[in-house]
Design a protein around this motif. Sequence first.
Motif, PDB file in Angstrom:
ATOM      1  N   GLU A  10       2.410  -3.367 -11.298  1.00  0.00           N
ATOM      2  CA  GLU A  10       1.025  -3.251 -11.769  1.00  0.00           C
ATOM      3  C   GLU A  10       0.120  -4.359 -11.240  1.00  0.00           C
ATOM      4  OE1 GLU A  10       0.489  -2.152 -16.018  1.00  0.00           O
ATOM      5  OE2 GLU A  10       2.674  -2.373 -16.137  1.00  0.00           O
ATOM      6  N   SER A  44      -1.589  -6.360  -8.103  1.00  0.00           N
ATOM      7  CA  SER A  44      -1.915  -6.030  -6.708  1.00  0.00           C
ATOM      8  C   SER A  44      -1.845  -7.226  -5.772  1.00  0.00           C
ATOM      9  CB  SER A  44      -3.317  -5.415  -6.626  1.00  0.00           C
ATOM     10  OG  SER A  44      -4.301  -6.371  -6.973  1.00  0.00           O
ATOM     11  N   ALA A  84     -11.611  -6.217  -7.014  1.00  0.00           N
ATOM     12  CA  ALA A  84     -10.416  -6.741  -7.688  1.00  0.00           C
ATOM     13  C   ALA A  84     -10.843  -7.762  -8.738  1.00  0.00           C
ATOM     14  CB  ALA A  84      -9.461  -7.395  -6.685  1.00  0.00           C
ATOM     15  N   MET A  99       1.937  -5.293  -2.874  1.00  0.00           N
ATOM     16  CA  MET A  99       1.316  -6.502  -3.435  1.00  0.00           C
ATOM     17  C   MET A  99       1.021  -7.483  -2.310  1.00  0.00           C
ATOM     18  SD  MET A  99       2.737  -9.012  -6.472  1.00  0.00           S
ATOM     19  CE  MET A  99       3.804 -10.040  -5.461  1.00  0.00           C
ATOM     20  N   ASP A 150      -7.587  -3.416  -9.687  1.00  0.00           N
ATOM     21  CA  ASP A 150      -6.593  -4.211  -8.980  1.00  0.00           C
ATOM     22  C   ASP A 150      -6.675  -5.660  -9.448  1.00  0.00           C
ATOM     23  OD1 ASP A 150      -5.708  -2.062  -7.534  1.00  0.00           O
ATOM     24  OD2 ASP A 150      -6.713  -2.615  -5.662  1.00  0.00           O
TER      25      ASP A 150
END
Length: 238
Positions: free
Chosen positions: A211, A213, A160, A1, A190
């Motif tokens: 889960e 990112s 993302a 992360m 993401d």
Amino acid sequence: MDILPAIDLKDGLAVRLTHGLMDTAKIYSNEPWQVAKQFEDMGSKWLHLVDLNGAFAGEPKNIDQIEKIRQNCNLKLELGGGIRDEDTIRRYCDLGIQRVILGSIALKNPEFVKKMCKSYSIVVGIDAIDGYVAVEGWAQKSTMKATDLAKDFANAGVDAIICTDVGKDGTLSGVNVDFTLEIARASGVDTIASGGVKDMNDIQLLLDTKEVSGVIVGKAYYEGTLDLMDAFKLVNTN
């Protein structure tokens, strides 16, 4: 992360807002590029930049400061705020911005965003008020559910999605983990959490999900409720 420290630009200054309201702006630096350099020195890889004036005007308004930041640090930059057309996207990419954030236009013209994903590194910004997408610098609440918009970009090629709970933003009241997970699961993309981050507990909660990112850190750093060095160490050991 990833942890993405944030600099919000208003009238050339580094500020933070509460609930996205411009009249709540608190100035933290007259030289935003110096703040960016501090983040780099702490070990950050990314910097999250927002042109607040641009978000309301619908066109770039803090180019000079953005250029200074680019020239004075080696961080990867993602930038949002008032980006509505390909010319602006290209201009920022030519300037050395790694990822461009598209927010209001993602709701109004999703096909444009999907087209841009084929040529540029695009992040979709989904900002929500009570679960519904907020647009125009968070000045308006739409009738579209944030999760429905996220689903629309499930296979669009976006780099993302940044999801912001506007009600949490700038409040230091804790990140909305459930909302972040809803967006991540709806999109399969993401997903970066934003809004309300206060301390290491928030970082740990997001890490524990496996889960999420990334997370954007703003006021928590500026107000001293989160030690960024400790946060970087935590994520780097997980």
